[in-house]
Design a protein around this motif. Structure first.
Motif, PDB file in Angstrom:
ATOM      1  N   PHE A  98      47.551  48.266  22.684  1.00  0.00           N
ATOM      2  CA  PHE A  98      48.615  49.219  22.995  1.00  0.00           C
ATOM      3  C   PHE A  98      48.713  49.413  24.500  1.00  0.00           C
ATOM      4  N   GLY A  99      49.950  49.368  25.012  1.00  0.00           N
ATOM      5  CA  GLY A  99      50.169  49.610  26.421  1.00  0.00           C
ATOM      6  C   GLY A  99      49.640  48.523  27.321  1.00  0.00           C
ATOM      7  N   GLY A 100      49.279  47.353  26.762  1.00  0.00           N
ATOM      8  CA  GLY A 100      48.797  46.251  27.576  1.00  0.00           C
ATOM      9  C   GLY A 100      47.302  46.293  27.862  1.00  0.00           C
ATOM     10  N   THR A 101      46.543  47.192  27.193  1.00  0.00           N
ATOM     11  CA  THR A 101      45.100  47.253  27.400  1.00  0.00           C
ATOM     12  C   THR A 101      44.444  45.953  26.945  1.00  0.00           C
ATOM     13  N   LYS A 102      43.570  45.398  27.789  1.00  0.00           N
ATOM     14  CA  LYS A 102      42.900  44.132  27.478  1.00  0.00           C
ATOM     15  C   LYS A 102      41.497  44.395  26.945  1.00  0.00           C
ATOM     16  N   VAL A 103      41.171  43.705  25.863  1.00  0.00           N
ATOM     17  CA  VAL A 103      39.867  43.854  25.237  1.00  0.00           C
ATOM     18  C   VAL A 103      39.273  42.466  25.021  1.00  0.00           C
ATOM     19  N   PHE A 104      38.029  42.290  25.431  1.00  0.00           N
ATOM     20  CA  PHE A 104      37.327  41.028  25.212  1.00  0.00           C
ATOM     21  C   PHE A 104      36.376  41.202  24.030  1.00  0.00           C
ATOM     22  N   PRO A 105      36.553  40.435  22.958  1.00  0.00           N
ATOM     23  CA  PRO A 105      35.681  40.570  21.783  1.00  0.00           C
ATOM     24  C   PRO A 105      34.244  40.189  22.104  1.00  0.00           C
ATOM     25  N   LEU A 106      33.326  40.781  21.331  1.00  0.00           N
ATOM     26  CA  LEU A 106      31.914  40.403  21.446  1.00  0.00           C
ATOM     27  C   LEU A 106      31.678  39.027  20.853  1.00  0.00           C
TER      28      LEU A 106
END
Length: 294
Positions: free
Chosen positions: A200-208
């Motif tokens: 949401f909103g362009g938040t970047k998340v790197f998976p474990l």
């Protein structure tokens, strides 16, 4: 000012202040002086509203209302929609995009454009599946009206996994790290993934990492079991997992947010998987509380 001859208006005196300091290009016929336009005259508007409230000027009010409607209709015909300011995206990325090379992505994009522009669809083998329908009876068990999300329970590995969000807009299947830990799976089982998720909103998340688990939906014999590759992410959420398009499409599932239900074909007919409306609202409240604590 067609109402000036009605005798109801009380014309004020001249505007106060130095007339040389007021704009010469604006003239008020009510104050008989320069400084502002007649249409923007506050004193005139106040008197007109008072007269309307007294039941006067009705013939002008009705005609002005008709003219306003005509003007609005004309304006709607000539107006063009404003372009969007930006994009608000759901979860995108994941294993489906990580495995694509640049060449493969371009080929995939050309295929999509071909379908959109020409209407041509690649030929696929015809397989007979039962027709999936929703009726008003399917929604009788729910509290209406509602705008709740679809939250279900599934069997993952050897656990009944509750609070699973069904998200048609997610291109990845997500398993949140606290749920992963409760399944007592060693973190060494995670497969490293060079996959970036954009939320949401362009938040970047790197998976474990990624983990493949057997997921079962429904009850025997109307059930389906598939191997699902989840991306494990370590971030706050009131959900334990997100079921995205990869799994929904592999199940040939049809979802309805109005009915809060998934339906999918099995060898023994169409199976229904009901959403939990109470759990959906509990998750929503929990998410709000998380945001307040940040």
């Amino acid at each position: 000012m067609q109402i000036k001859d009605e005798g109801a208006l009380t014309f004020p005196g001249k505007l106060k202040g130095d007339p040389n300091k007021r704009p010469r290009d604006k003239y008020c016929r009510f104050h008989r002086g320069h400084g502002h336009n007649t249409a923007n005259c506050y004193d005139l508007k106040q008197q007109i509203e008072a007269l309307i409230g007294q039941g006067k000027l009705q013939r002008f009010v009705s005609r002005e209302r008709i003219e306003t409607q005509e003007e609005q209709a004309s304006r709607r015909e000539n107006e063009h929609p404003r372009p969007p300011i930006g994009d608000i995206r759901m979860i995108v990325g994941g294993t489906a995009t990580a495995e694509f090379s640049k060449k493969t992505r371009k080929t995939y994009l050309r295929m999509v454009h071909s379908v959109q522009l020409t209407g041509s669809v690649p030929k696929m083998p015809r397989i007979d599946y039962p027709v999936i329908r929703f009726s008003e009876d399917d929604a009788q068990r729910l509290h209406h009206p509602h705008d709740d999300v679809l939250v279900v329970s599934l069997q993952m590995r050897d656990y009944n996994m509750h609070r699973v969000l069904v998200d048609n807009s997610s291109s990845a299947d997500i398993l949140y790290y606290p749920a992963f830990q409760q399944m007592r799976i060693d973190r060494e089982w995670l497969t490293p993934m060079n996959a970036l998720l954009v939320g949401f909103g362009g938040t970047k998340v790197f998976p474990l990492g990624a983990i493949t688990l057997a997921v079962t939906a429904g009850d025997y014999p109307q059930q389906i079991t598939k191997e699902v590759t989840f991306l494990v992410v370590d971030c706050s959420s009131s959900y334990n997992a997100i079921l995205g398009r990869p799994t929904l499409n592999s199940w040939k599932a049809v979802t309805s947010t109005y009915h809060l239900m998934i339906k999918f074909p099995t060898e023994y007919g169409v199976r229904e998987l009901w959403g939990n409306q109470i759990a959906a609202r509990e998750c929503y409240i929990a998410m709000l509380e998380m945001e307040d604590q940040q």
